[in-house]
Design an enzyme around this catalytic site. Structure first.
Site, PDB file in Angstrom:
ATOM      1  N   ALA A   1       0.741  -1.161   0.039  1.00 49.71           N
ATOM      2  CA  ALA A   1      -0.003   0.010  -0.179  1.00 49.71           C
ATOM      3  C   ALA A   1       0.934   1.479   0.033  1.00 49.71           C
ATOM      4  O   ALA A   1       0.557   2.264  -0.563  1.00 49.71           O
ATOM      5  CB  ALA A   1      -0.835   0.059   1.157  1.00 49.71           C
ATOM      6  N   THR A   2       1.977   1.279   0.552  1.00 53.86           N
ATOM      7  CA  THR A   2       2.960   2.455   0.694  1.00 53.86           C
ATOM      8  C   THR A   2       3.215   2.664  -0.920  1.00 53.86           C
ATOM      9  O   THR A   2       3.211   4.111  -1.179  1.00 53.86           O
ATOM     10  CB  THR A   2       4.362   2.093   1.385  1.00 53.86           C
ATOM     11  OG1 THR A   2       3.963   1.915   2.738  1.00 53.86           O
ATOM     12  CG2 THR A   2       5.160   3.228   1.082  1.00 53.86           C
TER      13      THR A   2
ATOM     14  N   SER B   1      -3.245  -3.673   0.464  1.00 57.16           N
ATOM     15  CA  SER B   1      -1.795  -4.410   0.956  1.00 57.16           C
ATOM     16  C   SER B   1      -2.292  -5.780   1.228  1.00 57.16           C
ATOM     17  O   SER B   1      -3.138  -5.943   1.984  1.00 57.16           O
ATOM     18  CB  SER B   1      -1.167  -3.592   2.158  1.00 57.16           C
ATOM     19  OG  SER B   1      -0.231  -4.242   2.524  1.00 57.16           O
TER      20      SER B   1
ATOM     21  N   HIS C   1      -0.737  -7.964   3.183  1.00 60.75           N
ATOM     22  CA  HIS C   1      -0.397  -8.561   4.578  1.00 60.75           C
ATOM     23  C   HIS C   1      -1.343  -7.928   5.604  1.00 60.75           C
ATOM     24  O   HIS C   1      -1.355  -8.219   6.839  1.00 60.75           O
ATOM     25  CB  HIS C   1       1.154  -8.204   4.914  1.00 60.75           C
ATOM     26  CG  HIS C   1       1.447  -6.673   4.955  1.00 60.75           C
ATOM     27  ND1 HIS C   1       1.602  -6.172   6.498  1.00 60.75           N
ATOM     28  CD2 HIS C   1       1.758  -5.694   4.512  1.00 60.75           C
ATOM     29  CE1 HIS C   1       1.810  -5.008   6.455  1.00 60.75           C
ATOM     30  NE2 HIS C   1       2.146  -4.588   5.527  1.00 60.75           N
TER      31      HIS C   1
ATOM     32  N   CYS D   1       7.405   6.461  18.016  1.00 60.93           N
ATOM     33  CA  CYS D   1       8.850   6.751  18.731  1.00 60.93           C
ATOM     34  C   CYS D   1       9.444   7.548  17.906  1.00 60.93           C
ATOM     35  O   CYS D   1      10.266   7.151  16.815  1.00 60.93           O
ATOM     36  CB  CYS D   1       9.556   5.493  19.206  1.00 60.93           C
ATOM     37  SG  CYS D   1       8.752   4.357  20.194  1.00 60.93           S
TER      38      CYS D   1
HETATM   39  C1  PLP Z   1      -0.317  -1.047   6.494  1.00 62.52           C
HETATM   40  C2  PLP Z   1      -0.853   0.460   5.907  1.00 62.52           C
HETATM   41  C3  PLP Z   1      -0.133   0.888   4.777  1.00 62.52           C
HETATM   42  C4  PLP Z   1       1.432   0.518   4.253  1.00 62.52           C
HETATM   43  O1  PLP Z   1       1.086  -0.818   3.577  1.00 62.52           O
HETATM   44  P1  PLP Z   1       2.350  -1.617   3.367  1.00 62.52           P
HETATM   45  O2  PLP Z   1       1.811  -2.655   2.527  1.00 62.52           O
HETATM   46  O3  PLP Z   1       2.884  -1.963   4.357  1.00 62.52           O
HETATM   47  O4  PLP Z   1       3.158  -0.562   2.461  1.00 62.52           O
HETATM   48  C5  PLP Z   1      -0.716   2.142   3.904  1.00 62.52           C
HETATM   49  N1  PLP Z   1      -1.970   2.689   4.455  1.00 62.52           N
HETATM   50  C6  PLP Z   1      -2.490   2.033   5.625  1.00 62.52           C
HETATM   51  C7  PLP Z   1      -3.817   2.516   6.109  1.00 62.52           C
HETATM   52  C8  PLP Z   1      -2.125   0.758   6.085  1.00 62.52           C
HETATM   53  O5  PLP Z   1      -2.737   0.345   7.203  1.00 62.52           O
END
Ligand code: PLP
Length: 373
Positions: A56-57, A185, A187, A312
């Site tokens: 998602a990043t 994403s 995961h 952090c």
């Molecule tokens: C986890 C998350 C991301 C990042 O997803 P990745 O696949 O780890 O890069 C982006 N947006 C939201 C809302 C998320 O919960």
């Protein structure tokens, strides 16, 4: 005698694949297309609208930077929200810093929701994109996506939503919600790490993006780079399971979440529920335990994995940007813990957690000079 077929006499260098042997390239390509279909199905999209990414990043970066880069001669303004994931916020800040776009960051109410009148007022003639997350990763708040989609369409601006937390947990239908770009994403929905997707609307309207990676032009030119086939296959399977089980799972997890909240409230006073009470993900509970430092509480919970609402930064523990945006008093923000329930969570586990949290909070409050008792 004519010889049309090339004569191959180089079998020491390599041998041609025997057609009776499985061609893994072909099989892989088929598997990727199956997964593309499974992901599209979960979103009510067409499979040609799914672009595979590393997560998602990357999807957020591609959506925001890609659309602004393509259109910025005419329109380069983005409207987003202060409670977004850093992948969205930092993509927007990077655009501004590079002088390639301008951004309005909307505040949220104490319930975590965007005010639609403020959103409407923020849209100008230069506005290209509204980017509002579907569900928040810290407080679970689900934005009014149907209204934001309708408003964006009415004002002829594109609508991107980061649905990493929402897809597979609550219904996400890109057609009825008028979403143009959507980040996913694997995961976050019980799939493998390091793979995700961007939904890119193909018609009514067609969304055009500039790629952020240069290379061989994979994924319709939008995302160069050899595909992560095992990741994609797992992602597809995860979407299919989620699609089938979402309704039952959401009901079951929602009940457990309510049981947890009721259990905590029965035995503890001075609790706050962070974020809107109903418009939230079924598995999310974010609670402020006033007169307790969340870090101390988490430490005393030992092997129960929960998260504080803290980021952090350099040495100092600061309440997260999301909790700050709710306008919570500093002591409540510092006392907040996120419980994230999921597919494997049981009623028995919830009862253990209630007991352990109640015991720990009571013990910590006894040591607090501020607790009124
Ligand atoms: C986890 C998350 C991301 C990042 O997803 P990745 O696949 O780890 O890069 C982006 N947006 C939201 C809302 C998320 O919960």
């Amino acid at each position: 005698m004519s010889q049309s077929k090339r004569i191959y006499l180089d079998h020491h260098a390599t041998t041609p694949i025997d057609p009776r042997v499985l061609d893994p390239g072909r099989e892989a390509a088929k598997a990727v297309e199956t997964a593309r279909g499974q992901i599209a199905e979960l979103l009510g999209a067409d499979e040609r609208e799914i672009v595979f990414t590393s997560g998602a990043t990357e999807s957020d970066n591609l959506a925001i930077k890609g659309i602004v880069e393509f259109h910025r001669d005419k329109r380069d303004h983005v409207v987003t929200v202060v409670t977004e994931h850093p992948a969205v916020l930092d993509s927007c800040l990077a655009l501004e810093r590079a002088g390639r776009g301008t951004v309005t960051f909307l505040k949220v109410g104490a319930d975590g929701l965007v005010n639609l009148d403020e959103l409407r007022a923020a849209i100008t003639d230069r506005t290209l994109l509204v980017s509002v997350m579907f569900a928040n990763n810290e407080i679970g708040v689900i934005q009014d996506i149907p209204a934001i989609g309708a408003l964006s369409r009415e004002r002829e601006v594109f609508f991107h939503s980061d649905a990493a937390q929402a897809a597979g947990k609550v219904p996400v239908d890109v057609e009825s919600l008028l979403i143009d770009l959507l980040s996913l994403s694997a995961h976050k929905i019980y799939g493998p790490k390091g793979v995700g997707a961007l939904y890119v609307r193909k018609r009514k309207p067609r969304v055009r993006l500039s790629p952020i990676l240069d290379g061989g032009g994979h994924e319709g030119g939008l995302r160069s780079g050899t595909l992560n086939v095992p990741g994609i296959v797992g992602f597809g399977a995860a979407c299919e399971v989620a699609h089938k089980e979402m309704a039952d799972e959401a009901a079951r997890i929602g009940k457990l979440r309510d049981r947890l909240w009721e259990g905590l409230r029965r035995d503890l006073d001075h609790l706050t529920l962070n974020g809107h009470p109903d418009r939230r993900l079924p598995g999310n509970l974010n609670v402020g335990f006033k007169f307790v430092e969340s870090e101390s509480l988490i430490l005393s919970l030992g092997d129960i994995a929960v998260s504080s609402g803290a980021a952090c930064t350099t040495a100092k523990v600061e309440p997260s940007h999301v909790l700050k945006a709710l306008g919570l008093p500093e002591d409540v923000a510092r006392a907040s813990v996120r419980f994230g329930l999921g597919r494997t969570t049981t009623e028995q586990e919830i009862d253990v957690v209630i007991q352990r949290v109640v015991d720990a909070v009571r013990r910590l409050r006894k040591m607090s000079p501020l607790y009124p008792g």
